[in-house]
Design a protein around this motif. Structure first.
Motif, PDB file in Angstrom:
ATOM      1  N   HIS A 116       0.877  -1.165   0.000  1.00  0.00           N
ATOM      2  CA  HIS A 116       0.000   0.000   0.000  1.00  0.00           C
ATOM      3  C   HIS A 116       0.920   1.223   0.000  1.00  0.00           C
ATOM      4  N   PRO A 117       0.997   1.903  -1.137  1.00  0.00           N
ATOM      5  CA  PRO A 117       1.908   3.039  -1.227  1.00  0.00           C
ATOM      6  C   PRO A 117       1.324   4.302  -0.597  1.00  0.00           C
ATOM      7  N   HIS A 118       2.186   5.101   0.039  1.00  0.00           N
ATOM      8  CA  HIS A 118       1.750   6.382   0.604  1.00  0.00           C
ATOM      9  C   HIS A 118       1.751   7.482  -0.447  1.00  0.00           C
ATOM     10  N   GLY A 119       2.257   7.196  -1.611  1.00  0.00           N
ATOM     11  CA  GLY A 119       2.324   8.217  -2.654  1.00  0.00           C
ATOM     12  C   GLY A 119       2.914   7.608  -3.905  1.00  0.00           C
ATOM     13  N   PRO A 120       3.203   8.439  -4.895  1.00  0.00           N
ATOM     14  CA  PRO A 120       3.729   7.936  -6.165  1.00  0.00           C
ATOM     15  C   PRO A 120       5.015   7.134  -5.956  1.00  0.00           C
ATOM     16  N   ALA A 121       5.174   6.090  -6.761  1.00  0.00           N
ATOM     17  CA  ALA A 121       6.359   5.243  -6.625  1.00  0.00           C
ATOM     18  C   ALA A 121       7.582   5.868  -7.284  1.00  0.00           C
ATOM     19  N   CYS A 122       7.349   6.646  -8.312  1.00  0.00           N
ATOM     20  CA  CYS A 122       8.465   7.076  -9.157  1.00  0.00           C
ATOM     21  C   CYS A 122       9.043   8.404  -8.691  1.00  0.00           C
ATOM     22  N   HIS A 123      10.345   8.535  -8.847  1.00  0.00           N
ATOM     23  CA  HIS A 123      11.002   9.795  -8.468  1.00  0.00           C
ATOM     24  C   HIS A 123      10.572  10.948  -9.371  1.00  0.00           C
ATOM     25  N   THR A 124       9.967  10.602 -10.525  1.00  0.00           N
ATOM     26  CA  THR A 124       9.482  11.659 -11.422  1.00  0.00           C
ATOM     27  C   THR A 124       8.134  12.214 -10.967  1.00  0.00           C
ATOM     28  N   GLY A 125       7.525  11.556  -9.970  1.00  0.00           N
ATOM     29  CA  GLY A 125       6.198  11.955  -9.528  1.00  0.00           C
ATOM     30  C   GLY A 125       5.098  11.116 -10.142  1.00  0.00           C
ATOM     31  N   ALA A 126       5.465  10.269 -11.087  1.00  0.00           N
ATOM     32  CA  ALA A 126       4.477   9.366 -11.682  1.00  0.00           C
ATOM     33  C   ALA A 126       4.108   8.288 -10.662  1.00  0.00           C
ATOM     34  N   GLU A 127       2.879   7.836 -10.760  1.00  0.00           N
ATOM     35  CA  GLU A 127       2.420   6.815  -9.829  1.00  0.00           C
ATOM     36  C   GLU A 127       3.248   5.549  -9.963  1.00  0.00           C
ATOM     37  N   THR A 128       3.566   5.185 -11.192  1.00  0.00           N
ATOM     38  CA  THR A 128       4.367   3.992 -11.460  1.00  0.00           C
ATOM     39  C   THR A 128       5.618   4.392 -12.233  1.00  0.00           C
ATOM     40  N   CYS A 129       6.695   3.643 -12.012  1.00  0.00           N
ATOM     41  CA  CYS A 129       7.906   3.898 -12.801  1.00  0.00           C
ATOM     42  C   CYS A 129       7.723   3.477 -14.258  1.00  0.00           C
ATOM     43  N   PHE A 130       6.728   2.633 -14.519  1.00  0.00           N
ATOM     44  CA  PHE A 130       6.513   2.116 -15.893  1.00  0.00           C
ATOM     45  C   PHE A 130       5.481   2.977 -16.613  1.00  0.00           C
ATOM     46  N   TYR A 131       5.752   4.254 -16.696  1.00  0.00           N
ATOM     47  CA  TYR A 131       4.758   5.182 -17.258  1.00  0.00           C
ATOM     48  C   TYR A 131       4.951   5.413 -18.758  1.00  0.00           C
ATOM     49  N   ARG A 132       5.969   4.771 -19.333  1.00  0.00           N
ATOM     50  CA  ARG A 132       6.224   4.963 -20.764  1.00  0.00           C
ATOM     51  C   ARG A 132       5.902   3.687 -21.524  1.00  0.00           C
ATOM     52  N   ARG A 133       4.997   3.821 -22.469  1.00  0.00           N
ATOM     53  CA  ARG A 133       4.667   2.671 -23.293  1.00  0.00           C
ATOM     54  C   ARG A 133       5.585   2.618 -24.493  1.00  0.00           C
ATOM     55  N   LEU A 134       6.126   1.426 -24.714  1.00  0.00           N
ATOM     56  CA  LEU A 134       7.076   1.256 -25.808  1.00  0.00           C
ATOM     57  C   LEU A 134       6.352   1.252 -27.152  1.00  0.00           C
ATOM     58  N   GLN A 135       6.794   2.096 -28.046  1.00  0.00           N
ATOM     59  CA  GLN A 135       6.263   2.162 -29.408  1.00  0.00           C
ATOM     60  C   GLN A 135       7.310   1.591 -30.343  1.00  0.00           C
ATOM     61  N   PRO A 136       7.059   0.423 -30.885  1.00  0.00           N
ATOM     62  CA  PRO A 136       8.084  -0.193 -31.740  1.00  0.00           C
ATOM     63  C   PRO A 136       8.317   0.651 -33.014  1.00  0.00           C
ATOM     64  N   ILE A 190       5.615   7.909 -24.073  1.00  0.00           N
ATOM     65  CA  ILE A 190       6.030   6.793 -24.916  1.00  0.00           C
ATOM     66  C   ILE A 190       7.535   6.648 -24.844  1.00  0.00           C
ATOM     67  N   ALA A 191       7.987   5.471 -25.206  1.00  0.00           N
ATOM     68  CA  ALA A 191       9.423   5.216 -25.290  1.00  0.00           C
ATOM     69  C   ALA A 191       9.676   4.495 -26.603  1.00  0.00           C
ATOM     70  N   ARG A 192      10.886   4.589 -27.062  1.00  0.00           N
ATOM     71  CA  ARG A 192      11.298   3.886 -28.273  1.00  0.00           C
ATOM     72  C   ARG A 192      12.300   2.800 -27.870  1.00  0.00           C
ATOM     73  N   VAL A 193      12.480   1.857 -28.759  1.00  0.00           N
ATOM     74  CA  VAL A 193      13.409   0.760 -28.458  1.00  0.00           C
ATOM     75  C   VAL A 193      14.787   1.313 -28.105  1.00  0.00           C
ATOM     76  N   GLU A 194      15.172   2.406 -28.749  1.00  0.00           N
ATOM     77  CA  GLU A 194      16.513   2.942 -28.482  1.00  0.00           C
ATOM     78  C   GLU A 194      16.614   3.598 -27.097  1.00  0.00           C
ATOM     79  N   ASP A 195      15.455   3.778 -26.431  1.00  0.00           N
ATOM     80  CA  ASP A 195      15.488   4.283 -25.059  1.00  0.00           C
ATOM     81  C   ASP A 195      15.820   3.184 -24.046  1.00  0.00           C
ATOM     82  N   VAL A 196      15.737   1.934 -24.491  1.00  0.00           N
ATOM     83  CA  VAL A 196      16.046   0.825 -23.586  1.00  0.00           C
ATOM     84  C   VAL A 196      17.561   0.783 -23.397  1.00  0.00           C
ATOM     85  N   ASP A 197      18.002   0.807 -22.154  1.00  0.00           N
ATOM     86  CA  ASP A 197      19.417   0.999 -21.871  1.00  0.00           C
ATOM     87  C   ASP A 197      20.156  -0.341 -21.786  1.00  0.00           C
ATOM     88  N   PHE A 198      20.360  -0.955 -22.958  1.00  0.00           N
ATOM     89  CA  PHE A 198      21.097  -2.219 -22.994  1.00  0.00           C
ATOM     90  C   PHE A 198      22.590  -2.014 -22.742  1.00  0.00           C
TER      91      PHE A 198
END
Lengths: 150, 150
Positions: free
Chosen positions: A130-150, B44-52
């Motif tokens: 149970h989080p007291h606030g956003p998880a991410c240091h950016t202020g986003a609720e989740t660190c996984f806030y970026r969806r990958l666009q191939p 959004i993120a691009r494949v090149e944003d993945v830090d391999f």
């Protein structure tokens, strides 16, 4: 592992516990109802089952116990897990700073631990919180806030 | 990244796609309703944003897109991610076998990829999937079937 007791010596922490959870502007709707953190658990594990020999730094997935949202991937060494069990709040090993990191110690965004699950190989953890606030240091609720666009 | 097309040259895969998802005996009830895999995604993120460069083997959290259950933590290198994007099914790097591992190639329990999210640091992936069967080699629906008892 229920934890809503807080720390009587820490007014900041108590204040946060008494509030409703702080939510960031980027919060998504609650797309999951509350759920049983025992779900999927058909067995138990002990701390000695965690394979720190193989993986001194174990990946720990942090998931919101109310919404099901995956918040963060962080890392725990043996000491971080021990401190997490002791405090009933997440404590990680900061790879960048090379030190233990009690999540929320700076931001106030502690994560109260609901349950911890160990995977089949004993080398990854799933921590419901149970989080007291956003998880991410950016202020986003989740660190996984970026969806990958191939 | 919807994927329900299957592979016309693979009858096994097509058969599985036409069935309802296989569920293991250990399956927990569907504790989450279907949800928008865009939830929480504010960028959004691009494949090149993945830090391999920093992490040649990135941890990849696999989450059931329908139930929200976290299924597995596995690892991807650059090639595994490329193959995942190409097949629209999860492909990992098997650390034990030292080779690419198309999840389901042996068991039939493929994982159709719904979305991929990259974390704030670019060094962890969250992959939402529709699984064709249990995620765990033990037959459990999730690899995280053991609850830690301190």
């Amino acid at each position: 592992m229920n934890n809503n007791k807080g720390n009587a010596n820490d007014p900041m922490q108590n204040a946060l516990i008494l509030q409703k959870p702080v939510r960031s502007m980027t919060m998504s709707p609650e797309f999951f109802p509350d759920f049983d953190p025992n779900r999927g658990a058909t067995g138990i594990a002990r701390v000695e089952d965690v394979d720190f020999e193989k993986m001194p730094l174990l990946p720990a997935i942090v998931q919101d116990a109310s919404t099901g949202e995956v918040l963060t991937l962080a890392y725990m060494n043996r000491e971080a897990l021990a401190r997490t069990l002791e405090l009933k709040q997440t404590v990680f090993w900061s790879r960048s700073r090379g030190e233990l990191w009690h999540k929320g110690a700076t931001s106030g965004h502690f994560q109260d631990v609901v349950s911890i699950h160990l995977d089949c190989d004993g080398d990854a953890l799933l921590i419901l919180v149970h989080p007291h606030g956003p998880a991410c240091h950016t202020g986003a609720e989740t660190c996984f806030y970026r969806r990958l666009q191939p």
